[in-house]
Scaffold this motif. Sequence first.
Motif, PDB file in Angstrom:
ATOM      1  N   GLU A  41       0.833  -1.198   0.000  1.00  0.00           N
ATOM      2  CA  GLU A  41       0.000   0.000   0.000  1.00  0.00           C
ATOM      3  C   GLU A  41       0.871   1.254   0.000  1.00  0.00           C
ATOM      4  O   GLU A  41       2.083   1.191   0.242  1.00  0.00           O
ATOM      5  CB  GLU A  41      -0.932   0.005   1.214  1.00  0.00           C
ATOM      6  CG  GLU A  41      -2.023  -1.059   1.143  1.00  0.00           C
ATOM      7  CD  GLU A  41      -3.083  -0.881   2.209  1.00  0.00           C
ATOM      8  OE1 GLU A  41      -4.263  -1.140   1.929  1.00  0.00           O
ATOM      9  OE2 GLU A  41      -2.712  -0.502   3.351  1.00  0.00           O
ATOM     10  N   THR A  42       0.220   2.389  -0.254  1.00  0.00           N
ATOM     11  CA  THR A  42       0.918   3.674  -0.269  1.00  0.00           C
ATOM     12  C   THR A  42       0.517   4.499   0.948  1.00  0.00           C
ATOM     13  O   THR A  42      -0.671   4.687   1.218  1.00  0.00           O
ATOM     14  CB  THR A  42       0.579   4.471  -1.540  1.00  0.00           C
ATOM     15  OG1 THR A  42       1.064   3.751  -2.685  1.00  0.00           O
ATOM     16  CG2 THR A  42       1.242   5.852  -1.516  1.00  0.00           C
ATOM     17  N   LEU A  43       1.518   4.980   1.673  1.00  0.00           N
ATOM     18  CA  LEU A  43       1.327   5.867   2.820  1.00  0.00           C
ATOM     19  C   LEU A  43       1.789   7.258   2.443  1.00  0.00           C
ATOM     20  O   LEU A  43       2.901   7.440   1.931  1.00  0.00           O
ATOM     21  CB  LEU A  43       2.148   5.368   4.016  1.00  0.00           C
ATOM     22  CG  LEU A  43       2.261   6.327   5.214  1.00  0.00           C
ATOM     23  CD1 LEU A  43       0.918   6.481   5.913  1.00  0.00           C
ATOM     24  CD2 LEU A  43       3.332   5.850   6.197  1.00  0.00           C
ATOM     25  N   LEU A  44       0.927   8.263   2.680  1.00  0.00           N
ATOM     26  CA  LEU A  44       1.319   9.667   2.549  1.00  0.00           C
ATOM     27  C   LEU A  44       1.551  10.229   3.938  1.00  0.00           C
ATOM     28  O   LEU A  44       0.664  10.171   4.790  1.00  0.00           O
ATOM     29  CB  LEU A  44       0.228  10.472   1.834  1.00  0.00           C
ATOM     30  CG  LEU A  44       0.395  12.000   1.842  1.00  0.00           C
ATOM     31  CD1 LEU A  44       1.686  12.431   1.150  1.00  0.00           C
ATOM     32  CD2 LEU A  44      -0.817  12.677   1.212  1.00  0.00           C
ATOM     33  N   VAL A  45       2.739  10.782   4.166  1.00  0.00           N
ATOM     34  CA  VAL A  45       3.105  11.352   5.456  1.00  0.00           C
ATOM     35  C   VAL A  45       3.271  12.854   5.294  1.00  0.00           C
ATOM     36  O   VAL A  45       4.136  13.312   4.534  1.00  0.00           O
ATOM     37  CB  VAL A  45       4.425  10.753   5.990  1.00  0.00           C
ATOM     38  CG1 VAL A  45       4.784  11.363   7.343  1.00  0.00           C
ATOM     39  CG2 VAL A  45       4.331   9.242   6.094  1.00  0.00           C
ATOM     40  N   LEU A  80       9.289   2.937   9.272  1.00  0.00           N
ATOM     41  CA  LEU A  80       8.439   1.802   9.635  1.00  0.00           C
ATOM     42  C   LEU A  80       7.612   1.327   8.450  1.00  0.00           C
ATOM     43  O   LEU A  80       7.434   0.111   8.251  1.00  0.00           O
ATOM     44  CB  LEU A  80       7.526   2.184  10.802  1.00  0.00           C
ATOM     45  CG  LEU A  80       8.208   2.265  12.168  1.00  0.00           C
ATOM     46  CD1 LEU A  80       7.225   2.754  13.233  1.00  0.00           C
ATOM     47  CD2 LEU A  80       8.765   0.895  12.573  1.00  0.00           C
ATOM     48  N   ALA A  81       7.101   2.261   7.658  1.00  0.00           N
ATOM     49  CA  ALA A  81       6.314   1.860   6.495  1.00  0.00           C
ATOM     50  C   ALA A  81       7.175   1.096   5.492  1.00  0.00           C
ATOM     51  O   ALA A  81       6.742   0.076   4.929  1.00  0.00           O
ATOM     52  CB  ALA A  81       5.691   3.093   5.841  1.00  0.00           C
ATOM     53  N   ALA A 133       5.666  -1.114   2.470  1.00  0.00           N
ATOM     54  CA  ALA A 133       4.757  -0.135   1.885  1.00  0.00           C
ATOM     55  C   ALA A 133       5.546   0.871   1.050  1.00  0.00           C
ATOM     56  O   ALA A 133       6.773   1.000   1.177  1.00  0.00           O
ATOM     57  CB  ALA A 133       3.971   0.585   2.970  1.00  0.00           C
ATOM     58  N   ARG A 134       4.837   1.602   0.202  1.00  0.00           N
ATOM     59  CA  ARG A 134       5.405   2.700  -0.554  1.00  0.00           C
ATOM     60  C   ARG A 134       5.102   3.984   0.200  1.00  0.00           C
ATOM     61  O   ARG A 134       4.015   4.133   0.760  1.00  0.00           O
ATOM     62  CB  ARG A 134       4.789   2.758  -1.948  1.00  0.00           C
ATOM     63  CG  ARG A 134       5.479   3.704  -2.920  1.00  0.00           C
ATOM     64  CD  ARG A 134       4.771   3.696  -4.256  1.00  0.00           C
ATOM     65  NE  ARG A 134       5.514   4.446  -5.258  1.00  0.00           N
ATOM     66  CZ  ARG A 134       4.966   4.944  -6.353  1.00  0.00           C
ATOM     67  NH1 ARG A 134       3.677   4.777  -6.582  1.00  0.00           N
ATOM     68  NH2 ARG A 134       5.707   5.617  -7.217  1.00  0.00           N
ATOM     69  N   VAL A 135       6.047   4.938   0.212  1.00  0.00           N
ATOM     70  CA  VAL A 135       5.888   6.136   1.044  1.00  0.00           C
ATOM     71  C   VAL A 135       6.013   7.400   0.212  1.00  0.00           C
ATOM     72  O   VAL A 135       7.002   7.593  -0.511  1.00  0.00           O
ATOM     73  CB  VAL A 135       6.920   6.172   2.180  1.00  0.00           C
ATOM     74  CG1 VAL A 135       6.721   7.413   3.047  1.00  0.00           C
ATOM     75  CG2 VAL A 135       6.826   4.914   3.036  1.00  0.00           C
ATOM     76  N   ALA A 136       4.998   8.263   0.339  1.00  0.00           N
ATOM     77  CA  ALA A 136       5.058   9.615  -0.192  1.00  0.00           C
ATOM     78  C   ALA A 136       5.121  10.576   0.986  1.00  0.00           C
ATOM     79  O   ALA A 136       4.501  10.330   2.025  1.00  0.00           O
ATOM     80  CB  ALA A 136       3.828   9.923  -1.047  1.00  0.00           C
ATOM     81  N   ASP A 174      -3.389   5.001   0.194  1.00  0.00           N
ATOM     82  CA  ASP A 174      -4.212   4.094   1.003  1.00  0.00           C
ATOM     83  C   ASP A 174      -4.331   4.582   2.434  1.00  0.00           C
ATOM     84  O   ASP A 174      -5.383   4.433   3.064  1.00  0.00           O
ATOM     85  CB  ASP A 174      -3.601   2.689   0.972  1.00  0.00           C
ATOM     86  CG  ASP A 174      -3.528   2.132  -0.432  1.00  0.00           C
ATOM     87  OD1 ASP A 174      -4.589   1.801  -0.999  1.00  0.00           O
ATOM     88  OD2 ASP A 174      -2.408   2.068  -0.973  1.00  0.00           O
ATOM     89  N   VAL A 175      -3.261   5.169   2.968  1.00  0.00           N
ATOM     90  CA  VAL A 175      -3.251   5.714   4.321  1.00  0.00           C
ATOM     91  C   VAL A 175      -2.571   7.071   4.280  1.00  0.00           C
ATOM     92  O   VAL A 175      -1.549   7.237   3.602  1.00  0.00           O
ATOM     93  CB  VAL A 175      -2.508   4.783   5.313  1.00  0.00           C
ATOM     94  CG1 VAL A 175      -2.432   5.422   6.703  1.00  0.00           C
ATOM     95  CG2 VAL A 175      -3.191   3.425   5.405  1.00  0.00           C
ATOM     96  N   ILE A 176      -3.137   8.041   4.988  1.00  0.00           N
ATOM     97  CA  ILE A 176      -2.522   9.362   5.130  1.00  0.00           C
ATOM     98  C   ILE A 176      -2.336   9.638   6.617  1.00  0.00           C
ATOM     99  O   ILE A 176      -3.290   9.517   7.393  1.00  0.00           O
ATOM    100  CB  ILE A 176      -3.377  10.473   4.499  1.00  0.00           C
ATOM    101  CG1 ILE A 176      -3.557  10.234   2.999  1.00  0.00           C
ATOM    102  CG2 ILE A 176      -2.742  11.848   4.751  1.00  0.00           C
ATOM    103  CD1 ILE A 176      -4.456  11.247   2.309  1.00  0.00           C
TER     104      ILE A 176
END
Length: 325
Positions: free
Chosen positions: A141-145, A159-160, A165-168, A210-212
Amino acid sequence: MHAITIEEPGGPEALVWAEVADPVAGEGEVLVDVAASAVNRADVLQRQGFYDPPPGASRHPGLECSGRIAALGPGVSGWAVGDEVCALLGGGGYSERVAVPAGQLLPVPAGVDLVTAAALPEVVCTVWSNVFMVAGLRPGETLLVHGGSSGIGTMAIQLAKAVGARVAVTAGGPEKLARCKELGADVLIDYREQDFVAEVRTATGGSGADVILDIMGAKYLARNLDALAVNGRLAVIGLQGGVKAELNLGALLAKRAAITATSLRARPLEEKAAIVAAVREHVWPLVAAGRVNPVVHGSFPMREAPEAHRTLESSTHVGKLLLTT
């Protein structure tokens, strides 16, 4: 002992190093001789008079610390005087000694020195509880931080990535984005120059994140919803952009999305203990293996807490700022 006190809310000068009464370990608590604490946005809010400690917690600021156990209160087992620990606190980290519920203690992880360990408890517990326990980020999944160069952000990236996970990330300027890239971020967005909604959509082929993990609150609410994927989860942990905003429930329904908002400090002790136990099980092995590391910008003597707060508020740092006794 000495601690940072706040007689009247105000600017950094409101933080005064003064002699105060020694804490006493109650039932189920330990006393920790503090080696270091860390500076968090919540400490700034408390200094300004906007974020009081929960009932029963120390009135001194400081939501985490590292140090050595000085004494055990009644009913404590599994720990010994002299153990090197770090701890999640309801308050009191800006002091020479603090009483800590035993359920909020963690051993200093292998490969991390005692002072640096103070940078871990608050960010790790915040990220793990929100991104994984609540939002359920999964491999692929993709996490936006938002605020990728902050203490929270630098931990969330690592951690992601550790779970696949993929991180933006959003951050202000090329230098901060470069540091995020070094930590593993895949998509780098300068919020001063770029539209994070458009950038996330482009990076995900139009599907969205997927998660912000959001620290801004009201200011970003509508745009975060636009940036979410179908079945996406928005985890709000900060209100730097305000507390009130309109929400398009139709868009939320269309995406079958979820919005959660949590704080850590005011949670019941049993909830904090459960989060700490999960961190010890899932994150501490990653730290010991060197796959996840605390990111520390610098440290100040604890009596210089005002200067540390000025640095935090300037937003020129990457990672955590520490205070040492």
